[in-house]
Scaffold this motif. Sequence first.
Motif, PDB file in Angstrom:
ATOM      1  N   ASP A 191      29.163  38.328  72.310  1.00 36.93           N
ATOM      2  CA  ASP A 191      29.978  37.517  73.211  1.00 36.93           C
ATOM      3  C   ASP A 191      30.038  38.231  74.552  1.00 36.93           C
ATOM      4  OD1 ASP A 191      31.713  35.543  74.126  1.00 36.93           O
ATOM      5  OD2 ASP A 191      33.489  36.613  73.397  1.00 36.93           O
ATOM      6  N   VAL A 192      29.335  37.676  75.544  1.00 37.85           N
ATOM      7  CA  VAL A 192      29.315  38.263  76.875  1.00 37.85           C
ATOM      8  C   VAL A 192      30.443  37.647  77.696  1.00 37.85           C
ATOM      9  CG1 VAL A 192      27.938  38.552  78.976  1.00 37.85           C
ATOM     10  CG2 VAL A 192      26.829  38.641  76.754  1.00 37.85           C
ATOM     11  N   THR A 193      31.180  38.500  78.424  1.00 34.22           N
ATOM     12  CA  THR A 193      32.256  37.983  79.269  1.00 34.22           C
ATOM     13  C   THR A 193      31.661  37.168  80.414  1.00 34.22           C
ATOM     14  OG1 THR A 193      32.281  40.024  80.565  1.00 34.22           O
ATOM     15  CG2 THR A 193      33.841  39.872  78.721  1.00 34.22           C
ATOM     16  N   PRO A 219      25.573  44.311  81.186  1.00 33.57           N
ATOM     17  CA  PRO A 219      26.851  44.352  80.465  1.00 33.57           C
ATOM     18  C   PRO A 219      27.019  45.651  79.675  1.00 33.57           C
ATOM     19  CG  PRO A 219      25.702  42.281  80.064  1.00 33.57           C
ATOM     20  CD  PRO A 219      24.745  43.183  80.776  1.00 33.57           C
ATOM     21  N   GLU A 220      28.230  46.152  79.659  1.00 34.18           N
ATOM     22  CA  GLU A 220      28.575  47.332  78.866  1.00 34.18           C
ATOM     23  C   GLU A 220      28.735  46.902  77.412  1.00 34.18           C
ATOM     24  OE1 GLU A 220      29.484  51.132  77.836  1.00 34.18           O
ATOM     25  OE2 GLU A 220      29.090  50.550  79.924  1.00 34.18           O
ATOM     26  N   PRO A 221      27.927  47.451  76.490  1.00 33.34           N
ATOM     27  CA  PRO A 221      28.062  47.035  75.081  1.00 33.34           C
ATOM     28  C   PRO A 221      29.319  47.630  74.441  1.00 33.34           C
ATOM     29  CG  PRO A 221      26.321  48.665  75.307  1.00 33.34           C
ATOM     30  CD  PRO A 221      26.826  48.379  76.690  1.00 33.34           C
ATOM     31  N   ILE A 224      22.243  34.674  77.633  1.00 37.49           N
ATOM     32  CA  ILE A 224      22.272  36.137  77.771  1.00 37.49           C
ATOM     33  C   ILE A 224      22.773  36.775  76.471  1.00 37.49           C
ATOM     34  CG2 ILE A 224      23.386  38.054  78.987  1.00 37.49           C
ATOM     35  CD1 ILE A 224      23.279  36.230  81.523  1.00 37.49           C
ATOM     36  N   SER A 225      23.785  36.183  75.857  1.00 35.28           N
ATOM     37  CA  SER A 225      24.309  36.693  74.589  1.00 35.28           C
ATOM     38  C   SER A 225      23.219  36.711  73.522  1.00 35.28           C
ATOM     39  CB  SER A 225      25.485  35.838  74.096  1.00 35.28           C
ATOM     40  OG  SER A 225      26.581  35.957  74.953  1.00 35.28           O
ATOM     41  N   ALA A 278      29.690  43.149  76.940  1.00 30.75           N
ATOM     42  CA  ALA A 278      29.104  42.405  75.826  1.00 30.75           C
ATOM     43  C   ALA A 278      29.785  42.894  74.553  1.00 30.75           C
ATOM     44  CB  ALA A 278      27.602  42.627  75.756  1.00 30.75           C
ATOM     45  N   ASN A 279      30.619  42.054  73.968  1.00 29.50           N
ATOM     46  CA  ASN A 279      31.244  42.385  72.693  1.00 29.50           C
ATOM     47  C   ASN A 279      30.231  42.096  71.601  1.00 29.50           C
ATOM     48  OD1 ASN A 279      34.025  43.188  73.313  1.00 29.50           O
ATOM     49  ND2 ASN A 279      34.119  41.150  74.231  1.00 29.50           N
TER      50      ASN A 279
END
Length: 124
Positions: free
Chosen positions: A40-42, A89-91, A9-10, A48-49
Amino acid sequence: MGYQRTNRISEEIKKIVSKMIMNELKDPRISTLTSIVEVDVTRDLRYANIFISVYGSQEEKENTLTALKNASGFIRKEIGKKLKLRYTPEPIFNIDTSIEKGIYMSNLIDKLNKKDSLDEKEDH
């Protein structure tokens, strides 16, 4: 199992956001020399960092980061359209400074090597 999925996903988010920066986001504050270094997805897939590298002045880096943060809702919507996940994911955008740190370290090593070679010449 879960680790591989978040990595996949990342990587997909990295591709999607990279294409968006190059082709879809028309904000003039975004530097043309912006690249996605890492995503980097939690584990819970909520965030999503996204680490970006901007080649340019500090002001260009700050402007690009601000523009990407302002566009994060649009970016999240596009990620959701393309990935088909239960939660999109929230970016969260961050400036990656590892390239600058690497260049700085390389310059320090070069200076030390030059100093050592000068010291050796003086000793002989």
